[in-house]
Design an enzyme around this catalytic site. Sequence first.
Site, PDB file in Angstrom:
ATOM      1  N   LYS A  52       5.815  -7.636  -0.449  1.00 21.74           N
ATOM      2  CA  LYS A  52       5.932  -6.391  -1.222  1.00 21.74           C
ATOM      3  C   LYS A  52       7.244  -6.363  -2.000  1.00 21.74           C
ATOM      4  CE  LYS A  52       3.132  -3.713   2.033  1.00 21.74           C
ATOM      5  NZ  LYS A  52       3.123  -2.771   3.163  1.00 21.74           N
ATOM      6  N   GLN A  96       5.869   0.428   7.797  1.00 20.23           N
ATOM      7  CA  GLN A  96       4.993  -0.687   8.157  1.00 20.23           C
ATOM      8  C   GLN A  96       4.447  -0.524   9.583  1.00 20.23           C
ATOM      9  OE1 GLN A  96       3.985  -3.162   6.088  1.00 20.23           O
ATOM     10  NE2 GLN A  96       2.645  -3.857   7.727  1.00 20.23           N
ATOM     11  N   ASP A 119       1.096   4.868   0.754  1.00 16.84           N
ATOM     12  CA  ASP A 119       0.068   4.244   1.591  1.00 16.84           C
ATOM     13  C   ASP A 119      -1.184   5.110   1.654  1.00 16.84           C
ATOM     14  OD1 ASP A 119       0.457   1.690   2.570  1.00 16.84           O
ATOM     15  OD2 ASP A 119       1.748   2.325   4.212  1.00 16.84           O
TER      16      ASP A 119
END
Length: 295
Positions: A52, A96, A119
């Site tokens: 990312k 994460q 997200d």
Amino acid sequence: MTILDGKKTSNDLKNEIAEEVMAMKERGEKVPHLAAVLVGNDGASLTYVGSKVRACERIGFESTLIQLPEETTEEELLDHINKLNNNPEIDGYIVQLPLPKHIDEQKVLLTVDPDKDVDGFHPTNFGKMAQDMPVFIPATPFGIMELLKRYNVETSGKHTVVIGRSHIVGRPMSILMSQKGTPGDSTVTLTHSRTKNLEELTKQADIIITALGVPEFLKADMVKENVTVIDVGITRVPDETKERGYRIAGDVDFAEVSKKADFITPVPGGVGPMTIAMLLKNTLLARARHNDLQS
């Protein structure tokens, strides 16, 4: 049979986003800034977050990685999240997953500012998505919709069978595929581990989206001719012929199912690359909203 090439499509998307970022710079606007919070040293998470960060660099985003030790307390993590919520320089961020077992993931996700939740996991965003309102769509379902759109896969009036009911893939896919629009307008059946007549349903399906995590579960005798198959599964399968000692397998027996399919995603190189691309797309949308509010 057409391969839905996520690697190529994600590169196309990144190039398009990079052009938009360049235009932002030329207008004197602030470029998007994506942050990632990583707790612990999980190998897969480190790899994923690293990719990312590299993707941000490639397209001209600013990026921040907050890497915390495994023993970080829940209170300390929530403090970091609140700082990101209140930092006007950060347009969007991700925490994460998975988190260490001593941290309540649900509490963490609820603390994330929905306006920075690129997200798309916050209940506020999930609820807006269900009501077809402008929102951050979870990156993997967003990527699948983009693949279907760019390859002109007909979905209207089709029977879509989704295998797996997770909040990350299965449930959002069932909502998105049933909504008005292109892609969309499908009749959707959401199946899971307790579904008794799964094979009967998959044989009826025009489109199958599987996110089960069982290697090569979907066999050729479970699908009809001219089916569209989206394989979200990714599992390491021991393989002594490979240098690493394993190979990556999806939920679909690709070699056999592909002979009957009109469209199919490979593993790897299908849905996976799209996830990061759509995370970047969500961050770009977040920055555009912030620019609109500031203008």
